[in-house]
Design an enzyme around this catalytic site. Structure first.
Site, mmCIF file in Angstrom:
data_model
loop_
_atom_site.group_PDB
_atom_site.id
_atom_site.type_symbol
_atom_site.label_atom_id
_atom_site.label_comp_id
_atom_site.label_asym_id
_atom_site.label_seq_id
_atom_site.Cartn_x
_atom_site.Cartn_y
_atom_site.Cartn_z
ATOM 1 N N HIS A 1 0.800 -1.215 0.000
ATOM 2 C CA HIS A 1 0.000 0.000 0.000
ATOM 3 C C HIS A 1 0.837 1.271 0.000
ATOM 4 O O HIS A 1 0.275 2.373 -0.023
ATOM 5 C CB HIS A 1 -0.986 -0.045 1.166
ATOM 6 C CG HIS A 1 -1.904 -1.219 1.049
ATOM 7 N ND1 HIS A 1 -2.930 -1.267 0.136
ATOM 8 C CD2 HIS A 1 -1.901 -2.429 1.668
ATOM 9 C CE1 HIS A 1 -3.537 -2.436 0.211
ATOM 10 N NE2 HIS A 1 -2.929 -3.156 1.133
ATOM 11 N N HIS B 1 4.340 -12.465 0.349
ATOM 12 C CA HIS B 1 3.870 -11.144 -0.037
ATOM 13 C C HIS B 1 5.031 -10.171 -0.270
ATOM 14 O O HIS B 1 4.808 -9.002 -0.570
ATOM 15 C CB HIS B 1 2.961 -10.647 1.111
ATOM 16 C CG HIS B 1 2.479 -9.241 1.015
ATOM 17 N ND1 HIS B 1 1.868 -8.713 -0.099
ATOM 18 C CD2 HIS B 1 2.496 -8.224 1.940
ATOM 19 C CE1 HIS B 1 1.526 -7.446 0.132
ATOM 20 N NE2 HIS B 1 1.906 -7.135 1.353
#
Length: 268
Positions: A99, A248
């Site tokens: 993000h 991730h």
């Protein structure tokens, strides 16, 4: 060594390595509740050919004292631009994880394609968020549920991997944040998706399109690749690459491959 600079009334941690004689500076932007060490394994593949600035968000540097004033993505954009201006960085390419990509896209819109000619996004949820993810970021915003929500996110990021560098970063380096920061991260991530719908929608809304590449390992679902392919058909400035990673964090797990993807983006 991490350096600090006081900008917009707050301390910003950063480091600045290498020289870019013939191309743009690379600016490495971590996700929420991570610092510039998320790029320790990627940095050696970049700094021999580029000037590389790694950024810590406000409240994420050496001093983790909670800040009195509230802040979010817009302030992250302000701080990063102020830092790059102070460092006399002209043209640059943001390389953002997760993000941190919202900051990357915000800078791209504000500064234009001449100064931000390309963007590389690492493992960002490019679609509208799945229901379970929305529930997780909302749970981060409650004092009663934030610890369990954080633990669940850590597990999903690791995805049962025993990759030692990823575990080292996520379990030991990315600490020092309590409810205040995790709640803010949940709020700001939720707000970004509510505002734009998805990162793909945000990219499509850029006033000046430019080459953008998304490099990811998660989620491991063919339909996710199909969504990328359809978006690329409609927007030829967009490209993507799925890596065969377990976690991730492709920049930690597969740094050489990510560096190759950055070189591919710079050649477009």
């Amino acid at each position: 060594m991490m350096n600090t600079m006081t900008l917009n009334g707050v301390e910003i941690g950063f480091d600045d390595q290498g020289y870019a004689f013939d191309g743009p500076t690379l600016v490495l932007l971590p996700g929420w509740a991570h610092d510039l060490r998320a790029f320790d394994r990627l940095l050696p593949y970049l700094r021999t050919e580029h000037r590389v600035v790694r950024v810590c968000w406000r409240g994420h540097g050496p001093d983790r004292t909670p800040l009195a004033a509230d802040w979010g993505v817009e302030e992250q954009v302000d701080d990063t631009i102020a830092l790059l201006d102070a460092l006399e960085v002209e043209s640059f390419v943001p390389v953002s994880h997760a993000h941190g990509g919202w900051v990357s896209m915000g800078m791209a819109e504000r500064l234009g394609a001449a100064r931000v000619p390309r963007l590389l996004l690492l493992d960002l949820i490019m679609t509208p968020p799945p229901a379970e993810f929305t529930a997780a970021v909302r749970a981060l915003q409650s004092r009663d549920t934030w610890r369990q929500a954080r633990e669940d996110l850590l597990r999903s990021w690791l995805d049962s991997s025993d990759n030692e560098p990823v575990r080292q970063h996520t379990l030991f380096e990315a600490g020092g944040h309590g409810f205040d920061m995790w709640a803010r991260s949940g709020r700001e991530v939720e707000r970004a998706y509510a505002t734009w719908g998805s990162p793909m929608d945000r990219l499509a809304a850029l006033t000046e399109p430019r080459p953008v590449r998304h490099v990811f390992s998660h989620p491991k679902a063919p339909e996710y690749d199909e969504i990328h392919a359809r978006f690329q058909e409609r927007n030829p400035w967009f490209s993507y690459r799925r890596l065969n990673g377990e976690t991730h964090f492709p920049g930690i797990e597969l740094p050489e491959e990510v560096a190759a993807e950055i070189r591919t983006l710079l050649s477009l």
